[in-house]
Design an enzyme around this catalytic site. Structure first.
Site, mmCIF file in Angstrom:
data_model
loop_
_atom_site.group_PDB
_atom_site.id
_atom_site.type_symbol
_atom_site.label_atom_id
_atom_site.label_comp_id
_atom_site.label_asym_id
_atom_site.label_seq_id
_atom_site.Cartn_x
_atom_site.Cartn_y
_atom_site.Cartn_z
ATOM 1 C CG HIS A 1 37.455 22.374 38.177
ATOM 2 N ND1 HIS A 1 36.510 23.164 39.117
ATOM 3 C CD2 HIS A 1 37.741 21.305 39.140
ATOM 4 C CE1 HIS A 1 36.758 23.136 40.110
ATOM 5 N NE2 HIS A 1 37.465 21.983 40.344
ATOM 6 N NE ARG B 1 46.305 31.824 32.261
ATOM 7 C CZ ARG B 1 46.961 30.708 32.313
ATOM 8 N NH1 ARG B 1 46.929 30.299 33.847
ATOM 9 N NH2 ARG B 1 47.723 29.819 31.131
ATOM 10 C CE LYS C 1 38.688 30.957 30.257
ATOM 11 N NZ LYS C 1 38.272 30.663 31.006
ATOM 12 C CB THR D 1 34.448 32.169 40.099
ATOM 13 O OG1 THR D 1 35.701 32.102 39.665
ATOM 14 C CG2 THR D 1 34.394 30.640 40.400
HETATM 15 C C1 NBG Z 1 37.781 26.124 35.315
HETATM 16 C C2 NBG Z 1 36.356 26.234 34.638
HETATM 17 C C3 NBG Z 1 36.212 27.467 35.083
HETATM 18 C C4 NBG Z 1 35.415 27.269 36.281
HETATM 19 C C5 NBG Z 1 36.488 27.142 37.487
HETATM 20 C C6 NBG Z 1 36.379 26.718 38.552
HETATM 21 C C7 NBG Z 1 39.847 24.709 34.981
HETATM 22 C C8 NBG Z 1 39.836 23.247 34.438
HETATM 23 N N1 NBG Z 1 38.380 24.861 34.790
HETATM 24 O O1 NBG Z 1 34.516 27.775 34.265
HETATM 25 O O2 NBG Z 1 37.274 26.510 33.104
HETATM 26 O O3 NBG Z 1 34.975 28.571 36.990
HETATM 27 O O4 NBG Z 1 37.258 25.648 36.790
HETATM 28 O O5 NBG Z 1 35.211 25.291 38.611
HETATM 29 O O6 NBG Z 1 40.512 25.118 35.173
#
Ligand code: NBG
Length: 801
Positions: free
Chosen positions: A348, A536, A541, A643
């Site tokens: 992720h 977050r 971001k 998402t």
């Molecule tokens: C997060 C990413 C997001 C992604 C989500 C779900 C973690 C480690 N990763 O961009 O930063 O949408 O995972 O895949 O929290």
């Protein structure tokens, strides 16, 4: 009829389960009674589903995740069972307000952000698609901390969702597994026996997870830590009360609290204890379930698929091998083959600091047998490497000159038959960066499964005005086949439909305006452009890019106060990790700028800045339907998917974003005329970083940014401490690692394009409709179909059944 039955069930539970007379029941009592009444409706379907799975000996999916960011369950469950209306009626007859009761339920906040919320959307989709599945996680007593804002700063308080009973769960006192820690390994010939130094019990709590229409119900099994011996009577009798309870405290600490950091791993022993605790309990549980009906463990991969949600459960790889080898006597090679054929892993994040690495000392002390197995896996893996272009050092699990760090990403990769990224761009970058060398060795292992969101919660549930309009227009098939939304496309040309669509948006904006007034005491105009960034708080971001551009916007209004400025409300919400000083400083900057701008009479109502405290799933459910503009402005190459970006576009907000994560695919689906893309590409970001270019020359070439940073750096927004934001400004001049300066002018320019575009209401609404109409592909049902076909090899319910 249904409502009469509902009423009886509700009163029954109020009296006999909660023990309250309706006359004296408080909102909380009604909420518990109603949840129990609804839960009863789920249970029959649940048992049917379980029976069906046993009878057909179907393959089961096990989703191992440290986080499930569920939010509230009552409204969602009612909607899934088609009971919302009967329930409202029943309550009305009893003179009780449904919305008030629903708002009484605490959010289950067992996650930090996108990763945990994705897991919750996936649970909804596996159930909707009829895939037998278990979510496995931890039953944290305290979920993600509560945030409040004091004088502009983030403050934290423990979260307490479990202080009152949680009516959705079933405690399973009979399902308890011993989890070992420490101790040593005794070797006799080929046999290894691990003598635990400490044993803690994992106790199961089950929550049923019904899919759409309640046809299939899966289980979320959360583990709570309990001591092996409740109480040391000898110490107690000696009067040593603290020591008497010490074991219990030590055990329960494991599931006391969720680690509040996303994207950066915690090196602490307690975290590793949490990871092993739930991985081991889950692995023991699923092997036991398999052995109830089968005896040949080499068949396990045909009956079970284990998905590791990030590296947090990577220790499940050696744990499954240990169970097969030490407990069931299989030879190591066979045990590893079975394990790898069963397990797969989702990555992720690419942030290099985010990949978990555990010191081998710690691993060896806490889990001595697992360290041996990891060594054996590493040796076998390295032994198979013949390809000339890849060095063993690049692909080994135990890294460092003295092999003193375990790279959990490598362990998860080597121990899985499939590894996936969460957007096309992210998967591509995974192959080029973090797993570059492993990808050379295993070129077929990495696949992409672009993330998705459940339309049940994120449109049908949270946006009633729009979902009712959609259902009136195209029928309700879209709720389980979201791509049917394309039928809305021609309606974008119909002015009556555009008005209705705008009316739904307006209703949602009024609801949000009320909330902002109640919570922050700020009056905002629902006809202004609502511009929202919620996620977050993290430098990548780039909430600071947003607020710095807001300062430019403010300065422009001051320079030309007579101009006909498009009114805007810029809304922020999100939590910063408690130890992340820069993120907390950014929150303070937003609030300091808000204080000045919101009180400047020259601005009037034309620009308002709002920071909503304690962002969570329930707040998102109010914010997302009310957005005109969705801010998805991460440094390209750094957001794996996102998402929230999908939720906004589905609800008819236009995106302003970089070509990062799933934004790229959103653009491909909604069309480039219906999205506002700016900024550097991932490749340009990497090239600029490699070139060592800093922010200074860029800032000096931008008069707007120079003015903004001048004002922020000299304390114009922080009269009580003029140096407060010096470090934010200096960071942009000195390195600009997150490309805030580099992307600033592009962002500033596109924001004024957006203001103009918003002025043309017809054209804006057309674009908004085309966003909703073309976001169907981003349903998590589509994502789960992808996992089912490419990774798990399980059948799913066909489309449109
Ligand atoms: C997060 C990413 C997001 C992604 C989500 C779900 C973690 C480690 N990763 O961009 O930063 O949408 O995972 O895949 O929290």
């Amino acid at each position: 009829m249904k409502s009469e039955a509902m009423k009886n069930a509700l009163i029954n539970h109020l009296v006999y389960s909660v023990g309250k007379d309706p006359e004296h029941a408080v909102t909380r009592d009604w909420c518990v009674a109603l949840s129990l009444a609804v839960r009863d409706r789920v249970v029959d379907h649940w048992m049917d589903s379980t029976r069906r799975t046993y009878n057909t000996d179907a393959k089961r999916v096990y989703y191992l995740s440290m986080e499930f960011l569920i939010g509230r369950l009552l409204s969602d469950t009612l909607a899934n069972l088609g009971l919302t209306e009967p329930c409202r009626e029943a309550l009305e007859e009893l003179g009780v307000d449904f919305d008030e009761i629903a708002a009484e339920e605490p959010d289950a906040a067992l996650g930090n952000g996108g990763l945990g919320r994705l897991a919750a959307c996936f649970l909804d989709s596996v159930s909707t698609l009829g895939i037998p599945a278990h979510g496995y996680g931890l039953r944290y007593e305290h979920g993600l901390f509560k945030q409040f804002i004091e004088q502009g700063w983030q403050m934290e308080e423990p979260e307490d969702w479990l202080t009152q009973s949680h009516p959705w769960e079933f405690e399973r006192p009979e399902v308890v597994y011993p989890i070992g820690f420490y101790g040593d390994v005794e070797e006799k010939g080929d046999d290894c026996t691990w003598h635990h130094g400490e044993t803690i019990m994992a106790a199961a709590f089950d929550t049923p997870v019904p899919g759409w229409r309640g046809r299939h119900v899966n289980t979320l099994r959360l583990w709570a830590a309990k001591p092996a011996h409740v109480f040391d009577l000898e110490s107690f009798n000696r009067g040593d009360y603290l020591n008497a309870a010490a074991q219990q405290i030590r055990a329960e600490t494991i599931t006391r609290v969720l680690y509040p950091d996303d994207t950066t791993p915690q090196g602490q022993e307690l975290r590793l204890r949490q990871e092993y605790f739930f991985s081991s309990a889950s692995a023991q549980d699923l092997v036991r379930r398999f052995l109830q009906y089968h005896d040949d463990l080499s068949q396990l991969p045909e009956r079970a698929a284990i998905q590791l949600n990030d590296t947090h459960p990577a220790i499940a790889v050696p744990e499954l091998v240990r169970i097969l080898e030490d407990v069931h006597g299989l030879p190591f090679d066979k045990a590893f083959d079975i394990s790898r054929a069963t397990i797969s892993y989702t990555n992720h994040t690419l942030l290099p600091e985010a990949l978990e690495r555990w010191p081998v000392d710690l691993l060896g002390r806490l889990l001595p047998r697992h360290l041996q197995i990891i060594r054996a896996i590493d040796d076998r893996h390295l032994g198979s490497i013949t390809s000339g272009s890849v060095t063993k050092d690049a692909v080994r699990i135990l890294d460092g000159a003295n092999r003193d760090v375990a790279r959990m990403g490598h362990l998860a990769f080597v121990g899985s038959h499939r590894v996936n990224g969460v957007s096309v761009l992210h998967t591509d970058l995974m192959k080029k960066t973090v797993f570059h060398d492993l990808h050379q060795v295993f070129p077929d292992r990495i696949v992409n499964e672009t993330n998705g969101i459940t339309p049940r919660r994120w449109l049908n549930g949270c946006n009633r005005p729009l979902s009712e309009l959609i259902t009136e227009t195209i029928g309700e098939g879209w709720i389980d086949d979201l791509e049917q939304l394309t039928a809305l496309e021609p309606h974008a040309e119909d002015s009556g439909f555009r008005d209705a669509f705008a009316g739904a948006k307006r209703a949602n904006k009024e609801r949000l305006a009320d909330l902002i007034r109640q919570r922050n005491g700020i009056k905002v105009d629902p006809s202004a452009l609502f511009d929202i960034q919620i996620k977050r708080i993290h430098e990548y971001k780039r909430q600071h890019l947003n607020i710095l551009q807001a300062v430019a916007h403010y300065q422009a209004i001051l320079a030309e106060p007579e101009r006909d400025w498009q009114p805007r409300v810029r809304i922020f919400a999100g939590k910063a990790a408690p130890g992340y000083a820069m993120a907390k400083k950014i929150i303070k900057l937003i609030n300091d700028v808000a204080e000045v701008v919101n009180n400047d009479p020259v601005v009037g109502g034309r620009l308002k800045i709002v920071y909503l405290a304690n962002y969570n799933v329930s707040l998102a459910e109010v914010l997302i339907p009310a957005a005109d503009l969705s801010e998805q402005i991460s440094t390209a190459g750094m957001e794996a998917s996102g998402t929230g970006n999908m939720k906004f576009a589905l609800n008819g907000a236009l995106t302003v974003g970089t070509l990062d994560g799933a934004n790229v695919e959103i653009r491909d689906h909604v069309g480039e005329d219906n999205i506002f893309i700016f900024g550097m590409t991932a490749e340009e970001v990497f090239a600029r970083r490699a070139g060592g270019k800093r922010g200074r020359s860029t800032i000096e070439a931008s008069p707007v940014l120079t003015n903004v940073l001048g004002a922020v750096g000299s304390g114009e927004f922080s009269a009580d401490d003029i140096h407060r934001f010096g470090d934010i400004v200096a960071g942009l001049y000195d390195h600009d690692y997150f490309m805030v300066a580099a992307d600033f002018d592009g962002y500033h320019a596109i924001q004024s394009t957006i203001d103009q575009a918003y002025g043309d209401r017809d054209s804006w609404m057309r674009k908004a409709i085309l966003n909703s109409a073309n976001m169907g592909w981003f349903s998590s049902d589509r994502t789960i179909r992808g996992y089912a076909a490419d990774i798990w090899d399980v059948p799913v319910r066909p489309d449109r059944s």
